[in-house]
Motif scaffolding. Structure first.
Motif, PDB file in Angstrom:
ATOM      1  N   ALA A  92     -33.421  24.073-103.870  1.00  0.00           N
ATOM      2  CA  ALA A  92     -32.562  23.194-104.674  1.00  0.00           C
ATOM      3  C   ALA A  92     -31.086  23.425-104.353  1.00  0.00           C
ATOM      4  CB  ALA A  92     -32.826  23.424-106.162  1.00  0.00           C
ATOM      5  N   CYS A  93     -30.717  24.696-104.178  1.00  0.00           N
ATOM      6  CA  CYS A  93     -29.321  25.013-103.853  1.00  0.00           C
ATOM      7  C   CYS A  93     -28.944  24.476-102.477  1.00  0.00           C
ATOM      8  CB  CYS A  93     -29.092  26.525-103.906  1.00  0.00           C
ATOM      9  SG  CYS A  93     -28.997  27.193-105.565  1.00  0.00           S
ATOM     10  N   VAL A  94     -29.861  24.602-101.528  1.00  0.00           N
ATOM     11  CA  VAL A  94     -29.582  24.118-100.170  1.00  0.00           C
ATOM     12  C   VAL A  94     -29.411  22.609-100.154  1.00  0.00           C
ATOM     13  CG1 VAL A  94     -30.569  23.856 -97.865  1.00  0.00           C
ATOM     14  CG2 VAL A  94     -30.694  26.060 -99.016  1.00  0.00           C
ATOM     15  N   LEU A  95     -30.226  21.909-100.966  1.00  0.00           N
ATOM     16  CA  LEU A  95     -30.187  20.453-100.970  1.00  0.00           C
ATOM     17  C   LEU A  95     -29.041  19.890-101.796  1.00  0.00           C
ATOM     18  CD1 LEU A  95     -34.000  19.612-101.291  1.00  0.00           C
ATOM     19  CD2 LEU A  95     -32.575  19.541 -99.238  1.00  0.00           C
ATOM     20  N   THR A  96     -28.701  20.559-102.900  1.00  0.00           N
ATOM     21  CA  THR A  96     -27.696  20.008-103.813  1.00  0.00           C
ATOM     22  C   THR A  96     -26.367  20.758-103.792  1.00  0.00           C
ATOM     23  OG1 THR A  96     -28.578  21.341-105.650  1.00  0.00           O
ATOM     24  CG2 THR A  96     -29.472  19.123-105.353  1.00  0.00           C
ATOM     25  N   PHE A  97     -26.409  22.059-103.500  1.00  0.00           N
ATOM     26  CA  PHE A  97     -25.179  22.854-103.459  1.00  0.00           C
ATOM     27  C   PHE A  97     -25.075  23.509-102.079  1.00  0.00           C
ATOM     28  CE2 PHE A  97     -26.629  22.929-107.876  1.00  0.00           C
ATOM     29  CZ  PHE A  97     -25.532  22.373-108.517  1.00  0.00           C
ATOM     30  N   ARG A  98     -24.778  22.723-101.089  1.00  0.00           N
ATOM     31  CA  ARG A  98     -24.816  23.231 -99.715  1.00  0.00           C
ATOM     32  C   ARG A  98     -23.743  24.280 -99.459  1.00  0.00           C
ATOM     33  NH1 ARG A  98     -26.532  18.250 -95.704  1.00  0.00           N
ATOM     34  NH2 ARG A  98     -28.365  17.590 -96.908  1.00  0.00           N
ATOM     35  N   ARG A  99     -22.693  24.277-100.248  1.00  0.00           N
ATOM     36  CA  ARG A  99     -21.654  25.294-100.103  1.00  0.00           C
ATOM     37  C   ARG A  99     -21.941  26.516-100.973  1.00  0.00           C
ATOM     38  NH1 ARG A  99     -19.030  20.367-100.683  1.00  0.00           N
ATOM     39  NH2 ARG A  99     -17.814  19.658 -98.882  1.00  0.00           N
ATOM     40  N   GLY A 100     -23.039  26.502-101.714  1.00  0.00           N
ATOM     41  CA  GLY A 100     -23.323  27.562-102.655  1.00  0.00           C
ATOM     42  C   GLY A 100     -22.654  27.292-103.989  1.00  0.00           C
ATOM     43  N   ILE A 101     -22.967  28.108-104.978  1.00  0.00           N
ATOM     44  CA  ILE A 101     -22.440  27.886-106.329  1.00  0.00           C
ATOM     45  C   ILE A 101     -20.920  27.964-106.340  1.00  0.00           C
ATOM     46  CG2 ILE A 101     -22.395  28.780-108.687  1.00  0.00           C
ATOM     47  CD1 ILE A 101     -25.246  29.810-108.220  1.00  0.00           C
ATOM     48  N   VAL A 102     -20.374  29.069-105.856  1.00  0.00           N
ATOM     49  CA  VAL A 102     -18.925  29.259-105.858  1.00  0.00           C
ATOM     50  C   VAL A 102     -18.260  28.296-104.876  1.00  0.00           C
ATOM     51  CG1 VAL A 102     -17.063  30.899-105.347  1.00  0.00           C
ATOM     52  CG2 VAL A 102     -19.084  31.650-106.603  1.00  0.00           C
ATOM     53  N   GLY A 103     -18.892  28.042-103.753  1.00  0.00           N
ATOM     54  CA  GLY A 103     -18.329  27.114-102.777  1.00  0.00           C
ATOM     55  C   GLY A 103     -18.164  25.715-103.351  1.00  0.00           C
ATOM     56  N   GLU A 104     -19.169  25.259-104.106  1.00  0.00           N
ATOM     57  CA  GLU A 104     -19.080  23.929-104.708  1.00  0.00           C
ATOM     58  C   GLU A 104     -18.025  23.883-105.812  1.00  0.00           C
ATOM     59  OE1 GLU A 104     -20.342  21.156-103.902  1.00  0.00           O
ATOM     60  OE2 GLU A 104     -21.710  21.798-102.334  1.00  0.00           O
ATOM     61  N   ILE A 105     -17.946  24.952-106.603  1.00  0.00           N
ATOM     62  CA  ILE A 105     -16.929  25.003-107.665  1.00  0.00           C
ATOM     63  C   ILE A 105     -15.527  24.974-107.053  1.00  0.00           C
ATOM     64  CG2 ILE A 105     -15.943  26.440-109.491  1.00  0.00           C
ATOM     65  CD1 ILE A 105     -18.773  27.434-110.080  1.00  0.00           C
ATOM     66  N   GLY A 106     -15.329  25.795-106.027  1.00  0.00           N
ATOM     67  CA  GLY A 106     -14.029  25.822-105.366  1.00  0.00           C
ATOM     68  C   GLY A 106     -13.681  24.490-104.734  1.00  0.00           C
ATOM     69  N   HIS A 107     -14.683  23.841-104.141  1.00  0.00           N
ATOM     70  CA  HIS A 107     -14.438  22.539-103.505  1.00  0.00           C
ATOM     71  C   HIS A 107     -14.100  21.481-104.543  1.00  0.00           C
ATOM     72  CE1 HIS A 107     -14.814  19.282-100.601  1.00  0.00           C
ATOM     73  NE2 HIS A 107     -15.640  18.665-101.433  1.00  0.00           N
ATOM     74  N   TYR A 108     -14.790  21.507-105.683  1.00  0.00           N
ATOM     75  CA  TYR A 108     -14.574  20.501-106.720  1.00  0.00           C
ATOM     76  C   TYR A 108     -13.172  20.624-107.321  1.00  0.00           C
ATOM     77  CZ  TYR A 108     -15.245  17.762-110.989  1.00  0.00           C
ATOM     78  OH  TYR A 108     -15.106  16.830-111.990  1.00  0.00           O
ATOM     79  N   PHE A 109     -12.748  21.858-107.602  1.00  0.00           N
ATOM     80  CA  PHE A 109     -11.425  22.080-108.202  1.00  0.00           C
ATOM     81  C   PHE A 109     -10.342  22.301-107.161  1.00  0.00           C
ATOM     82  CE2 PHE A 109     -14.316  23.345-111.666  1.00  0.00           C
ATOM     83  CZ  PHE A 109     -13.793  22.579-112.706  1.00  0.00           C
ATOM     84  N   LYS A 110     -10.737  22.222-105.876  1.00  0.00           N
ATOM     85  CA  LYS A 110      -9.797  22.429-104.775  1.00  0.00           C
ATOM     86  C   LYS A 110      -9.063  23.760-104.909  1.00  0.00           C
ATOM     87  CE  LYS A 110      -9.066  17.453-104.208  1.00  0.00           C
ATOM     88  NZ  LYS A 110     -10.198  17.379-103.281  1.00  0.00           N
ATOM     89  N   ARG A 111      -9.877  24.805-105.107  1.00  0.00           N
ATOM     90  CA  ARG A 111      -9.351  26.156-105.236  1.00  0.00           C
ATOM     91  C   ARG A 111     -10.050  27.074-104.231  1.00  0.00           C
ATOM     92  NH1 ARG A 111      -6.000  23.897-107.685  1.00  0.00           N
ATOM     93  NH2 ARG A 111      -5.133  24.340-109.751  1.00  0.00           N
ATOM     94  N   SER A 112      -9.333  28.092-103.792  1.00  0.00           N
ATOM     95  CA  SER A 112      -9.912  29.066-102.871  1.00  0.00           C
ATOM     96  C   SER A 112     -10.559  30.182-103.672  1.00  0.00           C
ATOM     97  CB  SER A 112      -8.823  29.648-101.974  1.00  0.00           C
ATOM     98  OG  SER A 112      -9.333  30.685-101.161  1.00  0.00           O
ATOM     99  N   LEU A 113     -11.888  30.284-103.562  1.00  0.00           N
ATOM    100  CA  LEU A 113     -12.631  31.319-104.266  1.00  0.00           C
ATOM    101  C   LEU A 113     -13.541  32.082-103.313  1.00  0.00           C
ATOM    102  CD1 LEU A 113     -13.636  29.282-107.454  1.00  0.00           C
ATOM    103  CD2 LEU A 113     -11.818  30.978-107.265  1.00  0.00           C
TER     104      LEU A 113
END
Length: 324
Positions: free
Chosen positions: A303-324
């Motif tokens: 599920a993570c590979v299909l929906t969160f390809r950047r991983g949990i933190v990667g997707e959060i950082g991408h959404y808020f445009k923050r470096s985590l």
């Protein structure tokens, strides 16, 4: 004239990534520091911290160096066995036992690195897996590891003759201090010229070679640093679990390390920490499902590979445009 002014003044975006990471680090430290006073099971968090450091060490190698290792469990298990033997048989104090275990992982990473670094891609991964399995069977037969029984009843002792590790709260803060130390070493490495060269090698190794960098040297240094810190995590884990067993050397442990890193976010600073706690929490709270835990982990991973390809933190950082 306006162009010169714009180029001469640092833009806020060049400073924001480091500022975001420092804020996240401060929040993480505060949250982890208050855990003993919240009623959360401390041994679960301590185990999570050990695996978080292990995953961060692995992420240094694959996320920033582009080297996939399927044998990182050998560093965790080797340091654990050496530290446990030093505590129980040699009766060394805790600080020297940790040094002994970490030093053993360092020596092992030098030897295996010199062998594995000669190949790239899947060949590198298979060599690390083969070396790890070789060590697994050695530890299975070696007298000092006690085979399948492992080393049990390891004394925790007093660090520096003063810090009583039998006290749960004291042990927690010692493990937390070790995790933060390892985390900061990794953070400093990836934000240094050494880390920039690693990223260049990951993106385009032939071009890095053309610029005059000895890429094999950099990859070997990254492998040694990653293996040593993985061993440091294994040495700390001995004090939490009070045993050293073949589980920590088995190939499945290396698979779990890969899973933690991918679920949290490959190539992110805090992703492996989150991924480690997610996987450990699943093992802790879903233990009643028996062997189905592995199936559940597999489903979550897919599920993570299909929906969160950047991983949990990667997707959060991408959404808020923050470096985590």
């Amino acid at each position: 004239m306006s162009t010169i002014t714009q180029n001469s003044v640092p833009t806020p975006t060049t400073r924001r990534p480091m500022r975001d990471e420092m804020i996240a680090f401060a929040l993480m430290t505060i949250v982890l520091a208050v855990v003993p006073f919240t009623g959360v099971y401390p041994f679960f968090v301590m185990q999570g911290l050990c695996f978080a450091l292990l995953a961060c060490a692995f992420n240094l190698l694959i996320g920033y160096g582009g080297l996939l290792s399927f044998g990182h469990a050998m560093f965790l298990g080797t340091a654990g066995y050496v530290s446990a033997h030093a505590l129980k048989v040699w009766e060394l104090p805790p600080e020297l036992a940790i040094v002994a275990g970490t030093a053993a992982a360092f020596g092992l990473s030098v030897i295996t690195g010199l062998i594995a670094i000669r190949r790239q891609g899947i060949y590198f991964a298979m060599i690390t897996l083969a070396l790890s399995q070789l060590l697994y069977f050695i530890y299975l037969q070696a007298p000092f590891t006690h085979g399948e029984d492992g080393i049990q009843g390891i004394p925790q002792g007093k660090m520096f003759g003063v810090i009583d590790l039998q006290n749960t709260t004291t042990l927690y803060f010692v493990v937390l201090a070790g995790f933060l130390l390892g985390f900061l070493i990794i953070y400093r490495a990836i934000n240094s010229p050494f880390g920039e060269v690693l990223k260049a090698i990951r993106e385009n190794e032939p071009r890095a070679i053309s610029l005059g960098y000895k890429t094999d040297h950099y990859k070997l240094m990254a492998f040694i640093l990653s293996g040593t810190l993985a061993g440091f995590a294994g040495a700390l884990k001995v004090f939490v679990a009070q045993n050293a067993s073949l589980t920590d050397v088995h190939w499945s442990m290396s698979g779990e390390i890969v899973l933690m890193t991918l679920v949290g976010g490959l190539g992110t600073v805090f992703g492996p920490v989150v991924g480690a706690f997610v996987i450990i929490a699943m093992q802790q709270y879903l233990a009643g499902f028996g062997q189905w835990v592995t199936v559940i982990q597999g489903v979550i991973f897919v599920a993570c590979v299909l929906t969160f390809r950047r991983g949990i933190v990667g997707e959060i950082g991408h959404y808020f445009k923050r470096s985590l």
